[in-house]
Design a protein around this motif. Structure first.
Motif, PDB file in Angstrom:
ATOM      1  N   GLU A  65      -0.518   9.730  58.123  1.00 39.58           N
ATOM      2  CA  GLU A  65       0.791   9.993  58.729  1.00 39.58           C
ATOM      3  C   GLU A  65       0.670  10.493  60.168  1.00 39.58           C
ATOM      4  OE1 GLU A  65       2.788  12.688  56.037  1.00 39.58           O
ATOM      5  OE2 GLU A  65       2.613  11.251  54.373  1.00 39.58           O
ATOM      6  N   GLY A  66      -0.550  10.695  60.652  1.00 33.31           N
ATOM      7  CA  GLY A  66      -0.768  11.113  62.029  1.00 33.31           C
ATOM      8  C   GLY A  66      -0.650  12.604  62.277  1.00 33.31           C
ATOM      9  N   LYS A  80       0.437  19.604  50.489  1.00 27.15           N
ATOM     10  CA  LYS A  80       0.843  18.771  51.627  1.00 27.15           C
ATOM     11  C   LYS A  80       1.809  19.540  52.530  1.00 27.15           C
ATOM     12  CE  LYS A  80       2.366  14.136  52.782  1.00 27.15           C
ATOM     13  NZ  LYS A  80       2.751  12.817  52.258  1.00 27.15           N
ATOM     14  N   GLU A  81       2.768  20.200  51.918  1.00 27.26           N
ATOM     15  CA  GLU A  81       3.741  20.980  52.682  1.00 27.26           C
ATOM     16  C   GLU A  81       3.054  22.121  53.440  1.00 27.26           C
ATOM     17  OE1 GLU A  81       7.433  23.877  51.589  1.00 27.26           O
ATOM     18  OE2 GLU A  81       7.330  21.984  50.485  1.00 27.26           O
ATOM     19  N   LYS A 123      -7.767   9.761  65.290  1.00 25.63           N
ATOM     20  CA  LYS A 123      -9.197  10.027  65.094  1.00 25.63           C
ATOM     21  C   LYS A 123      -9.885   9.888  66.438  1.00 25.63           C
ATOM     22  CE  LYS A 123      -9.627   8.611  60.315  1.00 25.63           C
ATOM     23  NZ  LYS A 123     -10.209   7.689  59.355  1.00 25.63           N
ATOM     24  N   SER A 124     -10.755  10.846  66.713  1.00 23.45           N
ATOM     25  CA  SER A 124     -11.542  10.803  67.941  1.00 23.45           C
ATOM     26  C   SER A 124     -12.837  11.556  67.687  1.00 23.45           C
ATOM     27  CB  SER A 124     -10.774  11.447  69.102  1.00 23.45           C
ATOM     28  OG  SER A 124     -10.791  12.858  68.990  1.00 23.45           O
ATOM     29  N   ASP A 125     -13.768  11.397  68.600  1.00 25.35           N
ATOM     30  CA  ASP A 125     -15.039  12.094  68.465  1.00 25.35           C
ATOM     31  C   ASP A 125     -14.888  13.598  68.709  1.00 25.35           C
ATOM     32  OD1 ASP A 125     -16.120   9.625  67.952  1.00 25.35           O
ATOM     33  OD2 ASP A 125     -17.086   9.419  69.910  1.00 25.35           O
ATOM     34  N   VAL A 134      -4.630  14.617  49.742  1.00 21.32           N
ATOM     35  CA  VAL A 134      -3.588  15.141  50.615  1.00 21.32           C
ATOM     36  C   VAL A 134      -4.029  15.079  52.080  1.00 21.32           C
ATOM     37  CG1 VAL A 134      -2.303  17.223  51.264  1.00 21.32           C
ATOM     38  CG2 VAL A 134      -2.478  16.552  48.861  1.00 21.32           C
ATOM     39  N   LEU A 135      -5.261  15.452  52.365  1.00 19.54           N
ATOM     40  CA  LEU A 135      -5.749  15.344  53.742  1.00 19.54           C
ATOM     41  C   LEU A 135      -5.677  13.901  54.228  1.00 19.54           C
ATOM     42  CD1 LEU A 135      -8.879  17.688  53.977  1.00 19.54           C
ATOM     43  CD2 LEU A 135      -6.654  17.994  55.077  1.00 19.54           C
ATOM     44  N   CYS A 136      -6.061  12.958  53.376  1.00 24.25           N
ATOM     45  CA  CYS A 136      -6.015  11.540  53.752  1.00 24.25           C
ATOM     46  C   CYS A 136      -4.580  11.076  53.987  1.00 24.25           C
ATOM     47  CB  CYS A 136      -6.703  10.688  52.683  1.00 24.25           C
ATOM     48  SG  CYS A 136      -8.494  10.884  52.635  1.00 24.25           S
TER      49      CYS A 136
END
Length: 166
Positions: free
Chosen positions: A121-122, A13-14, A127-129, A114-116
């Motif tokens: 956390e932004g 994560k870090e 999220k966008s196309d 971790v990605l999720c």
């Protein structure tokens, strides 16, 4: 192995947050970001791509391959930020009383978790196309790759990715 997986998540994560920030501070057109590994999960790294690095335009039949195929991406230097991560990966591989398949699956799941978390956390922006985040296992059709695309991206991105790799 529970302790090592917790350490892996913390270090990962870090490293991911620092690396993604560093990329965005250096480039204004990063659209793709992935945790990248091989089939044996011998190490975990990140790769990224920029819109300006795409070698084909959207009308080309290979566009989705180059856009979503992390093995083709331009930004592959993780700036040494993943050394601690890969020390833990090695420790997990050294555990004798756990089957390799279980260690492999646990590390891939930890990477996706971790990605999720970072997405929630932004860290990767909304999220966008236009944005793409995923787990990539090189030269594989590992199910976690499609699952990560589904969880971390818009339905339109999932559809485009699935049309090429699904």
């Amino acid at each position: 192995m529970v302790e090592q997986l917790a350490k892996l998540k913390s270090e990962l994560k870090e490293a991911l947050a620092a690396h993604y920030k560093q990329l965005n501070d250096s480039f204004d057109d990063v659209y793709g970001y992935a945790i990248f590994t091989d089939d044996g999960v011998s190490s975990l790294h990140s790769v990224a791509n920029r819109t300006s690095a795409l070698s084909v335009d959207p009308s080309d039949r290979m566009y989705n391959y180059y856009r979503y195929g992390a093995v083709e991406w331009s930004e592959q230097d993780d700036c040494g930020l993943f050394d601690a991560v890969n020390t833990v990966v090695g420790q997990i591989h050294d555990i004798d009383n756990v089957e390799f398949a279980d260690k492999r699956e646990a590390m891939l799941r930890a990477a996706m978790d971790v990605l999720c978390e970072l997405d929630a956390e932004g860290v990767f922006g909304p999220k966008s196309d236009e944005r793409f985040v995923a787990v990539c296992v090189a030269d594989s059709d590992e199910p976690i790759m499609l699952e990560s695309v589904e969880r971390l991206n818009t339905p339109a991105v999932l559809e485009a990715y699935s049309a090429e790799f699904g």
